[in-house]
Design an enzyme around this catalytic site. Sequence first.
Site, PDB file in Angstrom:
ATOM      1  N   ASP A   1      -9.802  -3.968   0.403  1.00 16.29           N
ATOM      2  CA  ASP A   1     -10.914  -3.458   1.374  1.00 16.29           C
ATOM      3  C   ASP A   1     -11.781  -2.550   0.629  1.00 16.29           C
ATOM      4  OD1 ASP A   1      -8.768  -4.231   3.147  1.00 16.29           O
ATOM      5  OD2 ASP A   1      -8.530  -1.962   4.047  1.00 16.29           O
TER       6      ASP A   1
ATOM      7  N   ASP B   1      -7.310   9.398 -10.809  1.00 15.26           N
ATOM      8  CA  ASP B   1      -6.023   9.099 -10.622  1.00 15.26           C
ATOM      9  C   ASP B   1      -5.720  10.150  -9.493  1.00 15.26           C
ATOM     10  OD1 ASP B   1      -3.045   8.430 -10.501  1.00 15.26           O
ATOM     11  OD2 ASP B   1      -3.589   7.050 -11.881  1.00 15.26           O
TER      12      ASP B   1
ATOM     13  N   GLN C   1      -0.291   2.765  -3.042  1.00 19.07           N
ATOM     14  CA  GLN C   1       0.621   1.727  -3.068  1.00 19.07           C
ATOM     15  C   GLN C   1       0.768   0.847  -1.989  1.00 19.07           C
ATOM     16  OE1 GLN C   1       2.993  -1.190  -3.556  1.00 19.07           O
ATOM     17  NE2 GLN C   1       4.383   0.493  -2.753  1.00 19.07           N
TER      18      GLN C   1
ATOM     19  N   SER D   1      -2.061   2.897   8.672  1.00 17.86           N
ATOM     20  CA  SER D   1      -1.596   1.495   8.775  1.00 17.86           C
ATOM     21  C   SER D   1      -0.754   1.342  10.057  1.00 17.86           C
ATOM     22  CB  SER D   1      -0.825   1.445   7.571  1.00 17.86           C
ATOM     23  OG  SER D   1      -0.069   0.075   7.894  1.00 17.86           O
TER      24      SER D   1
ATOM     25  N   GLU E   1       1.657  -0.390   9.921  1.00 18.95           N
ATOM     26  CA  GLU E   1       3.005  -0.112   9.560  1.00 18.95           C
ATOM     27  C   GLU E   1       3.679   0.942  10.053  1.00 18.95           C
ATOM     28  OE1 GLU E   1       4.761  -2.686   8.057  1.00 18.95           O
ATOM     29  OE2 GLU E   1       6.494  -1.585   7.217  1.00 18.95           O
TER      30      GLU E   1
ATOM     31  N   TYR F   1       6.970   2.845   2.512  1.00 21.20           N
ATOM     32  CA  TYR F   1       5.585   2.621   2.774  1.00 21.20           C
ATOM     33  C   TYR F   1       5.049   3.483   3.842  1.00 21.20           C
ATOM     34  CZ  TYR F   1       0.978   0.871   3.454  1.00 21.20           C
ATOM     35  OH  TYR F   1      -0.109   0.552   3.997  1.00 21.20           O
TER      36      TYR F   1
ATOM     37  N   GLY G   1      -4.514  -9.629  -2.029  1.00 25.16           N
ATOM     38  CA  GLY G   1      -3.683  -9.751  -3.166  1.00 25.16           C
ATOM     39  C   GLY G   1      -2.672 -10.873  -2.945  1.00 25.16           C
TER      40      GLY G   1
HETATM   41  P1  NAP Z   1      -4.891  -3.268  -2.056  1.00 24.83           P
HETATM   42  O1  NAP Z   1      -5.814  -4.363  -2.417  1.00 24.83           O
HETATM   43  O2  NAP Z   1      -3.549  -3.100  -2.650  1.00 24.83           O
HETATM   44  O3  NAP Z   1      -5.866  -1.942  -3.158  1.00 24.83           O
HETATM   45  C1  NAP Z   1      -5.116  -0.797  -3.246  1.00 24.83           C
HETATM   46  C2  NAP Z   1      -6.107   0.154  -4.312  1.00 24.83           C
HETATM   47  O4  NAP Z   1      -5.502   1.404  -4.511  1.00 24.83           O
HETATM   48  C3  NAP Z   1      -6.264  -0.787  -5.531  1.00 24.83           C
HETATM   49  O5  NAP Z   1      -7.672  -0.507  -5.980  1.00 24.83           O
HETATM   50  C4  NAP Z   1      -5.564   0.227  -6.426  1.00 24.83           C
HETATM   51  O6  NAP Z   1      -5.896   0.178  -7.868  1.00 24.83           O
HETATM   52  C5  NAP Z   1      -5.666   1.359  -5.838  1.00 24.83           C
HETATM   53  N1  NAP Z   1      -4.639   2.772  -6.516  1.00 24.83           N
HETATM   54  C6  NAP Z   1      -3.347   2.458  -6.092  1.00 24.83           C
HETATM   55  N2  NAP Z   1      -2.743   3.558  -6.502  1.00 24.83           N
HETATM   56  C7  NAP Z   1      -3.696   4.288  -7.302  1.00 24.83           C
HETATM   57  C8  NAP Z   1      -3.877   5.674  -7.867  1.00 24.83           C
HETATM   58  N3  NAP Z   1      -2.598   6.214  -8.057  1.00 24.83           N
HETATM   59  N4  NAP Z   1      -4.803   6.028  -8.450  1.00 24.83           N
HETATM   60  C9  NAP Z   1      -5.924   5.582  -7.943  1.00 24.83           C
HETATM   61  N5  NAP Z   1      -6.159   4.349  -7.627  1.00 24.83           N
HETATM   62  C10 NAP Z   1      -4.973   3.688  -6.968  1.00 24.83           C
HETATM   63  O7  NAP Z   1      -5.064  -2.449  -0.629  1.00 24.83           O
HETATM   64  P2  NAP Z   1      -6.039  -2.703   0.468  1.00 24.83           P
HETATM   65  O8  NAP Z   1      -5.332  -4.059   1.065  1.00 24.83           O
HETATM   66  O9  NAP Z   1      -7.268  -2.881   0.108  1.00 24.83           O
HETATM   67  O10 NAP Z   1      -5.853  -1.821   1.468  1.00 24.83           O
HETATM   68  C11 NAP Z   1      -6.460  -0.670   1.270  1.00 24.83           C
HETATM   69  C12 NAP Z   1      -5.870   0.554   1.948  1.00 24.83           C
HETATM   70  O11 NAP Z   1      -5.714   0.105   3.463  1.00 24.83           O
HETATM   71  C13 NAP Z   1      -4.426   0.916   1.411  1.00 24.83           C
HETATM   72  O12 NAP Z   1      -4.361   2.431   1.561  1.00 24.83           O
HETATM   73  C14 NAP Z   1      -3.588   0.279   2.428  1.00 24.83           C
HETATM   74  O13 NAP Z   1      -2.234   0.833   2.306  1.00 24.83           O
HETATM   75  C15 NAP Z   1      -4.270   0.441   3.650  1.00 24.83           C
HETATM   76  N6  NAP Z   1      -4.137  -0.430   4.672  1.00 24.83           N
HETATM   77  C16 NAP Z   1      -4.179  -1.802   4.553  1.00 24.83           C
HETATM   78  C17 NAP Z   1      -4.057  -2.638   5.471  1.00 24.83           C
HETATM   79  C18 NAP Z   1      -4.171  -4.187   5.342  1.00 24.83           C
HETATM   80  O14 NAP Z   1      -4.019  -5.068   6.132  1.00 24.83           O
HETATM   81  N7  NAP Z   1      -4.652  -4.631   4.026  1.00 24.83           N
HETATM   82  C19 NAP Z   1      -3.745  -2.280   6.634  1.00 24.83           C
HETATM   83  C20 NAP Z   1      -3.512  -0.871   7.107  1.00 24.83           C
HETATM   84  C21 NAP Z   1      -3.757  -0.064   6.011  1.00 24.83           C
HETATM   85  P3  NAP Z   1      -5.694  -0.860  -9.037  1.00 24.83           P
HETATM   86  O15 NAP Z   1      -6.678  -2.043  -8.751  1.00 24.83           O
HETATM   87  O16 NAP Z   1      -5.987  -0.120 -10.363  1.00 24.83           O
HETATM   88  O17 NAP Z   1      -4.109  -1.311  -8.681  1.00 24.83           O
HETATM   89  N1  GDD Z   2       4.957 -10.538   1.337  1.00 23.60           N
HETATM   90  C1  GDD Z   2       5.569 -11.499   2.064  1.00 23.60           C
HETATM   91  N2  GDD Z   2       5.983 -12.438   1.358  1.00 23.60           N
HETATM   92  N3  GDD Z   2       5.831 -11.156   3.266  1.00 23.60           N
HETATM   93  C2  GDD Z   2       6.523 -12.293   3.849  1.00 23.60           C
HETATM   94  C3  GDD Z   2       6.915 -13.278   3.058  1.00 23.60           C
HETATM   95  C4  GDD Z   2       6.652 -13.321   1.723  1.00 23.60           C
HETATM   96  O1  GDD Z   2       7.138 -14.311   1.183  1.00 23.60           O
HETATM   97  N4  GDD Z   2       7.697 -14.338   3.986  1.00 23.60           N
HETATM   98  C5  GDD Z   2       7.572 -13.544   5.037  1.00 23.60           C
HETATM   99  N5  GDD Z   2       6.970 -12.592   5.241  1.00 23.60           N
HETATM  100  C6  GDD Z   2       6.793 -11.561   6.258  1.00 23.60           C
HETATM  101  C7  GDD Z   2       6.926 -10.133   5.867  1.00 23.60           C
HETATM  102  O2  GDD Z   2       8.532 -10.153   5.983  1.00 23.60           O
HETATM  103  C8  GDD Z   2       6.175  -9.220   7.070  1.00 23.60           C
HETATM  104  O3  GDD Z   2       7.015  -9.305   8.159  1.00 23.60           O
HETATM  105  C9  GDD Z   2       5.161 -10.126   7.148  1.00 23.60           C
HETATM  106  O4  GDD Z   2       5.350 -11.563   6.415  1.00 23.60           O
HETATM  107  C10 GDD Z   2       3.816  -9.563   6.562  1.00 23.60           C
HETATM  108  O5  GDD Z   2       4.063  -9.065   5.391  1.00 23.60           O
HETATM  109  P1  GDD Z   2       2.882  -8.756   4.311  1.00 23.60           P
HETATM  110  O6  GDD Z   2       1.913  -9.884   4.159  1.00 23.60           O
HETATM  111  O7  GDD Z   2       3.642  -8.451   3.050  1.00 23.60           O
HETATM  112  O8  GDD Z   2       2.255  -7.539   4.900  1.00 23.60           O
HETATM  113  P2  GDD Z   2       2.748  -6.067   5.605  1.00 23.60           P
HETATM  114  O9  GDD Z   2       2.785  -6.474   7.208  1.00 23.60           O
HETATM  115  O10 GDD Z   2       4.235  -5.988   5.372  1.00 23.60           O
HETATM  116  O11 GDD Z   2       2.003  -5.187   5.446  1.00 23.60           O
HETATM  117  C11 GDD Z   2       0.741  -5.126   5.132  1.00 23.60           C
HETATM  118  O12 GDD Z   2      -0.022  -4.728   6.474  1.00 23.60           O
HETATM  119  C12 GDD Z   2       0.064  -3.373   6.682  1.00 23.60           C
HETATM  120  C13 GDD Z   2      -0.467  -3.029   8.113  1.00 23.60           C
HETATM  121  O13 GDD Z   2       0.584  -3.277   9.070  1.00 23.60           O
HETATM  122  C14 GDD Z   2      -0.074  -4.399   3.881  1.00 23.60           C
HETATM  123  O14 GDD Z   2      -1.489  -4.608   3.685  1.00 23.60           O
HETATM  124  C15 GDD Z   2       0.068  -3.013   4.147  1.00 23.60           C
HETATM  125  O15 GDD Z   2      -0.589  -2.297   3.191  1.00 23.60           O
HETATM  126  C16 GDD Z   2      -0.563  -2.511   5.474  1.00 23.60           C
HETATM  127  O16 GDD Z   2      -0.230  -1.192   5.870  1.00 23.60           O
END
Ligand code: NAP
Ligand code: GDD
Length: 320
Positions: A13, A56, A81, A123, A125, A147, A183
């Site tokens: 993001d 950090d 995280q 989130s 979540e 989380y 990721g």
């Molecule tokens: P991401 O790809 O895992 O990126 C996480 C970022 O946080 C990375 O830049 C990481 O740095 C940094 N970070 C972790 N711990 C840190 C610390 N102690 N100090 C400084 N930086 C730190 O996550 P994302 O998918 O972009 O998500 C962005 C945010 O939205 C997160 O807070 C996530 O929980 C939230 N969120 C995501 C989703 C989704 O579906 N993607 C949905 C709802 C909420 P490094 O590169 O050094 O590891």
């Molecule tokens: N990661 C993963 N790996 N998930 C799996 C797998 C696998 O091999 N097989 C099935 N799943 C299922 C998980 O059990 C979960 O129900 C679903 O796929 C989505 O998993 P993730 O893609 O790991 O995402 P998440 O929903 O747990 O969390 C993400 O979305 C949240 C918002 O709802 C992350 O981005 C969180 O940071 C974010 O807050």
Amino acid sequence: MKRALITGITGQDGSYLADFLLAKGYEVFGMVRRASTENFERIEHIRSRIHLHQADLLDQLSVIELLKESKPQEVYNLAAQSFVPTSWTQPTLTGEFTALGVTKMLEAIKLVDPAIRFYQASSSEMFGKVQETPQNENTPFYPRSPYGVAKVYGHFISINYRESYNLFCVSGILFNHESPRRGKEFVTRKITDGVARIKLGKANEVRLGNLDAQRDWGFAGDYVRAMWLMLQQHQPEDYVIATGQSHSVQEFVELAFKHVGLDWRNYVIVDPSLFRPAEVNHLRGDASKAAQKLGWKPEIAFEELVVKMVEADLERVRHT
Ligand code: NAP
Ligand code: GDD
């Protein structure tokens, strides 16, 4: 020129938000943590146009110094995280980053410049074992992972600093959003990377956990626009951001394999070790408040997202 600070700029993001803010004419600052090897792959294309500062979220003083140096009007707190399974194996570290890290940033804002507008990455979540469907801003939380619990803390501490100190804090309750920059451990990218490697003869299988889980999946590029919109409003409020449609992991798998002309049943192995101690079975968001007040709606639909991710991975795997 407006100045914005993004924590988590090296993440999915953070990189899309940096692209978006640069296009809007912002001066963009990014917080990065020290590592023995640089991890700037997602922001390589804009490296010369942004300012990166080491700090950090675990270190209060470094966050304060960062605000003094960068002097932002807007802070987007995306660092966390963010991988749910790791939150069971490293629960206290997850709490330190994802929960208490938010307080460290809020304290720094209160001290350095209380006029800063603050975005917290909340989130879906947090809804966990959902209490109603679809989920909106008033749906009670029932987190199902360390989380999710940490994110509930981050959410309420942001509301608390808004109410206690009159800070401009907003939380975006974002449902899952994906992209070619996701990721590889998250399920969508794990699938599209697996499909590409299987199609190009570099792998024979992909091992997955619970195929029945359902998520409301959108495109990350659409969701960072919503973050910015939230900080441009007169009043700080919280918003759900979602597509309003959910699909199972199996549906994602089927579409991804179908796009390259393969039958998923020949390649997917369900591995019980990948099941979670407590699962979030079904998420579906109601973003009507964001539609009405922010004028936000997603532009990329589920099928288009799957194809976009598979195509990007095919291209990448072909050249590696
Ligand atoms: P991401 O790809 O895992 O990126 C996480 C970022 O946080 C990375 O830049 C990481 O740095 C940094 N970070 C972790 N711990 C840190 C610390 N102690 N100090 C400084 N930086 C730190 O996550 P994302 O998918 O972009 O998500 C962005 C945010 O939205 C997160 O807070 C996530 O929980 C939230 N969120 C995501 C989703 C989704 O579906 N993607 C949905 C709802 C909420 P490094 O590169 O050094 O590891
Ligand atoms: N990661 C993963 N790996 N998930 C799996 C797998 C696998 O091999 N097989 C099935 N799943 C299922 C998980 O059990 C979960 O129900 C679903 O796929 C989505 O998993 P993730 O893609 O790991 O995402 P998440 O929903 O747990 O969390 C993400 O979305 C949240 C918002 O709802 C992350 O981005 C969180 O940071 C974010 O807050």
